[in-house]
Design a protein around this motif. Structure first.
Motif, PDB file in Angstrom:
ATOM      1  N   THR A 111      18.010 -23.974  -7.331  1.00 53.44           N
ATOM      2  CA  THR A 111      18.959 -23.859  -6.223  1.00 53.44           C
ATOM      3  C   THR A 111      19.584 -25.206  -5.897  1.00 53.44           C
ATOM      4  O   THR A 111      20.809 -25.333  -5.736  1.00 53.44           O
ATOM      5  CB  THR A 111      18.266 -23.292  -4.974  1.00 53.44           C
ATOM      6  OG1 THR A 111      17.725 -22.007  -5.284  1.00 53.44           O
ATOM      7  CG2 THR A 111      19.246 -23.168  -3.825  1.00 53.44           C
ATOM      8  N   ASP A 112      18.742 -26.247  -5.823  1.00 53.34           N
ATOM      9  CA  ASP A 112      19.257 -27.581  -5.509  1.00 53.34           C
ATOM     10  C   ASP A 112      20.183 -28.102  -6.613  1.00 53.34           C
ATOM     11  O   ASP A 112      21.196 -28.749  -6.336  1.00 53.34           O
ATOM     12  CB  ASP A 112      18.098 -28.554  -5.301  1.00 53.34           C
ATOM     13  CG  ASP A 112      17.288 -28.235  -4.045  1.00 53.34           C
ATOM     14  OD1 ASP A 112      17.856 -27.612  -3.134  1.00 53.34           O
ATOM     15  OD2 ASP A 112      16.094 -28.593  -3.994  1.00 53.34           O
ATOM     16  N   LEU A 113      19.830 -27.826  -7.866  1.00 59.00           N
ATOM     17  CA  LEU A 113      20.697 -28.253  -8.964  1.00 59.00           C
ATOM     18  C   LEU A 113      22.058 -27.563  -8.880  1.00 59.00           C
ATOM     19  O   LEU A 113      23.097 -28.186  -9.089  1.00 59.00           O
ATOM     20  CB  LEU A 113      20.055 -27.917 -10.313  1.00 59.00           C
ATOM     21  CG  LEU A 113      19.141 -28.955 -10.954  1.00 59.00           C
ATOM     22  CD1 LEU A 113      18.635 -28.448 -12.297  1.00 59.00           C
ATOM     23  CD2 LEU A 113      19.858 -30.286 -11.141  1.00 59.00           C
ATOM     24  N   GLY A 114      22.039 -26.265  -8.575  1.00 62.30           N
ATOM     25  CA  GLY A 114      23.294 -25.531  -8.451  1.00 62.30           C
ATOM     26  C   GLY A 114      24.171 -26.079  -7.344  1.00 62.30           C
ATOM     27  O   GLY A 114      25.386 -26.226  -7.512  1.00 62.30           O
ATOM     28  N   VAL A 115      23.573 -26.393  -6.187  1.00 61.82           N
ATOM     29  CA  VAL A 115      24.331 -26.948  -5.055  1.00 61.82           C
ATOM     30  C   VAL A 115      24.872 -28.333  -5.413  1.00 61.82           C
ATOM     31  O   VAL A 115      26.025 -28.662  -5.121  1.00 61.82           O
ATOM     32  CB  VAL A 115      23.444 -27.017  -3.792  1.00 61.82           C
ATOM     33  CG1 VAL A 115      24.156 -27.779  -2.682  1.00 61.82           C
ATOM     34  CG2 VAL A 115      23.070 -25.614  -3.330  1.00 61.82           C
ATOM     35  N   LEU A 116      24.025 -29.157  -6.071  1.00 63.56           N
ATOM     36  CA  LEU A 116      24.442 -30.509  -6.436  1.00 63.56           C
ATOM     37  C   LEU A 116      25.649 -30.481  -7.366  1.00 63.56           C
ATOM     38  O   LEU A 116      26.511 -31.363  -7.303  1.00 63.56           O
ATOM     39  CB  LEU A 116      23.279 -31.246  -7.107  1.00 63.56           C
ATOM     40  CG  LEU A 116      23.501 -32.723  -7.418  1.00 63.56           C
ATOM     41  CD1 LEU A 116      23.677 -33.530  -6.135  1.00 63.56           C
ATOM     42  CD2 LEU A 116      22.331 -33.280  -8.237  1.00 63.56           C
ATOM     43  N   GLY A 117      25.739 -29.452  -8.192  1.00 67.99           N
ATOM     44  CA  GLY A 117      26.847 -29.353  -9.121  1.00 67.99           C
ATOM     45  C   GLY A 117      28.199 -29.149  -8.465  1.00 67.99           C
ATOM     46  O   GLY A 117      29.239 -29.305  -9.124  1.00 67.99           O
ATOM     47  N   THR A 118      28.208 -28.837  -7.179  1.00 67.44           N
ATOM     48  CA  THR A 118      29.473 -28.647  -6.461  1.00 67.44           C
ATOM     49  C   THR A 118      29.936 -29.910  -5.736  1.00 67.44           C
ATOM     50  O   THR A 118      30.997 -29.919  -5.127  1.00 67.44           O
ATOM     51  CB  THR A 118      29.329 -27.507  -5.436  1.00 67.44           C
ATOM     52  OG1 THR A 118      28.395 -27.898  -4.402  1.00 67.44           O
ATOM     53  CG2 THR A 118      28.837 -26.232  -6.098  1.00 67.44           C
ATOM     54  N   VAL A 119      29.131 -30.966  -5.791  1.00 66.46           N
ATOM     55  CA  VAL A 119      29.426 -32.179  -5.027  1.00 66.46           C
ATOM     56  C   VAL A 119      30.577 -32.966  -5.647  1.00 66.46           C
ATOM     57  O   VAL A 119      31.475 -33.441  -4.934  1.00 66.46           O
ATOM     58  CB  VAL A 119      28.163 -33.060  -4.920  1.00 66.46           C
ATOM     59  CG1 VAL A 119      28.498 -34.414  -4.310  1.00 66.46           C
ATOM     60  CG2 VAL A 119      27.083 -32.351  -4.110  1.00 66.46           C
ATOM     61  N   SER A 120      30.557 -33.132  -6.973  1.00 61.38           N
ATOM     62  CA  SER A 120      31.591 -33.921  -7.652  1.00 61.38           C
ATOM     63  C   SER A 120      31.640 -33.517  -9.116  1.00 61.38           C
ATOM     64  O   SER A 120      30.753 -32.819  -9.615  1.00 61.38           O
ATOM     65  CB  SER A 120      31.295 -35.422  -7.542  1.00 61.38           C
ATOM     66  OG  SER A 120      30.139 -35.764  -8.291  1.00 61.38           O
TER      67      SER A 120
END
Length: 516
Positions: A111-120
């Motif tokens: 879940t955290d990896l998926g969210v991080l992928g939307t940052v930049s």
């Protein structure tokens, strides 16, 4: 087959390879430094041109998920790119190496990896790095298995959310980021995409024998500790005709086999191996296959050359010694020495394997064993070793022993020899490690080393294996160890004896003695 021989990409691959190999490439600096356009020395340019002529070829099934990542050399040669989006998208983390960024991301869940992928854009690429998702899948499945779904990320999501619409993620996987430059990430994609170069397969300098007697094998190969490829010695194995995918899936049923840290049924593994396109494909490597599926154990027999196996005196307490090996093209084993100072044989039932072997006293280039031999540092993938180090061996006085072992052939791997093996196509093989009289003293010496508890493998009782094995040998074969020690001492004394010419030379003046 796609070829990159004359493309800018290929030129950059060639130059990048030269830099990695010699450690003197001046046109690539680390990702954290300010870049300047390169100043080439004339001699380096000539060497690059020589490399470029050979070119690389990409697999037809090369993975498309590069996300637009390019090698750093492209940034240095580009007239339009003034910014590396890798750095701008990481914020203050840009100072970290790619390896360290990925190590940090390895602590995150899906879940955290998926969210991080939307940052930049940068985090989008890093968070989609397939080995991160592979680790998540393997950590969450263990003995439960998994059904591979085109990529490790899709597989992870399908395990946790079976009802999720995968078409959404598949659309995202085709996105490409502009102006992202990273040698580390690009090489991972490149190693998963490259075909084996013809020059890597040309050398075949191993002895090949057919119809050799057991006595000849012992005298010419086992005792001198020399590799040999044996032809025609397993042609009567039922496995050669029977072991097709459909047969194995049927007879193995729901039995699970060791695949890295996971346990998979054969149909699950074949679904993975048919669809996996990665730098280091998972290898099915199971030491208990014959106990799990007895009919598989009856589909082959030990070739006549290797039937003396003294570890058998330990019965069920002997270390692991036989494995079934299944893997797709590109899978294999990086450089290692077989466990417990044993020798081994490897019989190919289906497919073909490229072997590279170095004698015990020659450490392969790019391989760094620890002083006690407990650990070995080597390139991440087998293709990486071929790209960066194989050429070095051409100029060595003691070149490696090499061959391609095909279905129906058996290779003998002597104790202590470094060896690398890569599947050139989907392959199935049987391998066994064994101890004969020719190697018994070496094994006993290995088992009684001070750090044997760290070196011994394949058994739960590492500390007492030496005492158990020596005691069992003395009980089953009284006097064998003493006889072998006596013969070894005689051979050593024979080696130390001066030759005729040494005996007639005056050691003080370096001239002949005249005694008429």
């Amino acid at each position: 087959m796609l070829t990159c021989k004359r493309s800018l990409l290929d030129r950059l691959i060639m130059k990048k390879k030269k830099k990695r190999k010699t450690k003197i490439g001046k046109f690539i600096k680390t990702q954290n430094q300010n870049f300047q356009k390169p100043q080439y020395e004339e001699v380096e340019e000539e060497e690059v041109e020589e490399e470029r002529d050979e070119g690389f070829s990409l697999k037809r099934s090369a993975p498309s998920k590069s996300y637009g990542v390019q090698p750093l050399g492209n940034f240095l040669l580009s007239s339009s790119s003034s910014n590396n989006s890798r750095n701008s998208g990481l914020g203050k983390l840009y100072k970290l190496t790619d390896e360290l960024v990925l190590d940090i991301l390895g602590f995150l869940d899906g879940t955290d990896l998926g969210v991080l992928g939307t940052v930049s854009k940068s985090f989008y690429i890093f968070s989609n790095y397939e080995p991160l998702w592979r680790n998540l899948v393997l950590d969450n499945t263990n003995t439960n298995g998994f059904s591979f779904n085109e990529s490790w990320k899709l597989t992870y999501v399908s395990i946790l959310k079976p009802s999720f619409d995968m078409s959404i993620l598949k659309g995202c996987e085709s996105l490409r980021v502009r102006d992202f430059y990273s040698d580390y990430l690009f090489q991972s994609w490149l190693c998963a995409s490259l075909e084996m170069k013809p020059e890597w397969l040309e050398r075949d300098n191993i002895d090949r024998k057919c119809g050799m007697s057991v006595e000849e094998f012992v005298l010419n190969y086992e005792e001198p500790n020399k590799p040999v490829l044996l032809e025609g010695c397993i042609e009567n194995w039922p496995a050669l005709k029977k072991w097709k995918k459909e047969y194995l899936i049927r007879v193995c049923g729901d039995v699970r086999f060791a695949v890295g840290p996971a346990e998979l049924k054969l149909d699950e593994y074949f679904k993975y191996s048919d669809g996996a396109r990665e730098e280091r494909p998972l290898y099915l490597f199971d030491p208990k296959f014959a106990e799990k599926v007895p009919v598989m154990g009856s589909d082959y027999e030990v070739p006549q050359y290797f039937r003396e196996d003294l570890f058998a005196v330990l019965g069920k307490e002997r270390p692991d010694y036989r494995w079934i090996i299944i893997g797709p093209a590109g899978s294999g084993s990086s450089f290692h020495i077989d466990p417990n100072s044993t020798s081994a044989w490897n019989a190919v039932i289906k497919g073909s394997k490229k072997w590279v072997l170095f004698p015990p006293e020659v450490v392969p280039p790019g391989v760094h064993p620890s002083p006690d031999g407990a650990e070995v540092a080597c390139p991440v993938s087998i293709i990486e070793w071929f790209m960066n180090f194989y050429r070095e061996t051409k100029s060595w006085k003691r070149r490696p022993v090499e061959c391609v072992c095909k279905a129906g052939e058996v290779i003998f791997v002597p104790n202590g020899w470094w060896h690398l093996v890569i599947n050139l196509e989907e392959s199935i093989a049987i391998t066994q490690n064994y101890v004969s009289r020719s190697n018994l003293l070496n094994v006993l010496d290995f088992l009684k080393r001070p750090n044997a508890s760290e070196l011994v493998s394949g058994t739960t009782d590492r500390v007492n294996l030496y005492d158990k094995f020596k005691g069992a040998i003395e009980a089953a074969f009284p006097g064998t160890i003493k006889d072998l020690e006596l013969k070894a001492a005689e051979k050593m004394a024979e080696k130390k004896k001066p030759t005729f010419w040494e005996s007639v030379t005056d050691s003080k003046v370096g001239a002949f003695k005249f005694s008429f």
